[in-house]
Scaffold this motif. Sequence first.
Motif, PDB file in Angstrom:
ATOM      1  N   ASN A   5       0.806  -1.168   0.014  1.00  0.00           N
ATOM      2  CA  ASN A   5      -0.163  -0.027   0.004  1.00  0.00           C
ATOM      3  C   ASN A   5       0.878   1.310   0.117  1.00  0.00           C
ATOM      4  O   ASN A   5       2.128   1.231   0.088  1.00  0.00           O
ATOM      5  N   GLU A 111      -9.532   1.493 -11.891  1.00  0.00           N
ATOM      6  CA  GLU A 111      -9.413   2.949 -11.828  1.00  0.00           C
ATOM      7  C   GLU A 111      -8.138   3.439 -12.841  1.00  0.00           C
ATOM      8  O   GLU A 111      -8.232   4.786 -12.785  1.00  0.00           O
ATOM      9  N   LYS A 134      -7.246   3.603  -4.916  1.00  0.00           N
ATOM     10  CA  LYS A 134      -8.234   3.002  -3.853  1.00  0.00           C
ATOM     11  C   LYS A 134      -7.891   1.665  -4.006  1.00  0.00           C
ATOM     12  O   LYS A 134      -7.876   1.008  -2.591  1.00  0.00           O
ATOM     13  N   SER A 135      -7.435   1.029  -5.000  1.00  0.00           N
ATOM     14  CA  SER A 135      -7.327  -0.208  -4.898  1.00  0.00           C
ATOM     15  C   SER A 135      -5.890  -0.768  -5.655  1.00  0.00           C
ATOM     16  O   SER A 135      -5.863  -0.685  -6.612  1.00  0.00           O
ATOM     17  N   TRP A 136      -5.047  -0.944  -4.468  1.00  0.00           N
ATOM     18  CA  TRP A 136      -3.744  -0.934  -4.865  1.00  0.00           C
ATOM     19  C   TRP A 136      -3.189  -2.028  -5.625  1.00  0.00           C
ATOM     20  O   TRP A 136      -3.586  -3.427  -5.337  1.00  0.00           O
TER      21      TRP A 136
END
Length: 143
Positions: A5, A111, A134-136
């Motif tokens: 992250n 994304e 947002k979504s790694w």
Amino acid sequence: MPEQNLQNHVQRVPGFLTLGLVLLVTLIGSAVNLYLSLGDHQRVYSASLVLVLTGSVLVGTFFARIFALKAQDRAIRAEENLRHFVLTGRLLDPRLSIQQIIGLRFASDAEFPALAQRAAEQGLAQKDIKAAVKSWRADFHRV
């Protein structure tokens, strides 16, 4: 592998950092040695040679690191351009800098296109792009 992250994605190479520190200390020591050898004509040549060689190794190490990162950046640009083309049918916006593209590589496929467009239009910095993900999508291969 642990989940990656924004807080833990930076990778450091301890051996490279140690080598840099050792070379820096050696450079300082060889400069002091040369300074102390200035009055002794028998030692000044070898002391200056050690200083020049240490400086050369330090510069060579720096260039080796920079050149490897440049090659890696080019590969990331090509990979992300291909990924954008597969997802949208278009190449990445030419306004995107290499630093922005490097930040975009962490975005998930869902994304990625919208974030790439937003980054190009708003001129987002790499850290802002990473923070917007947002979504790694982990990248464990870059050093």
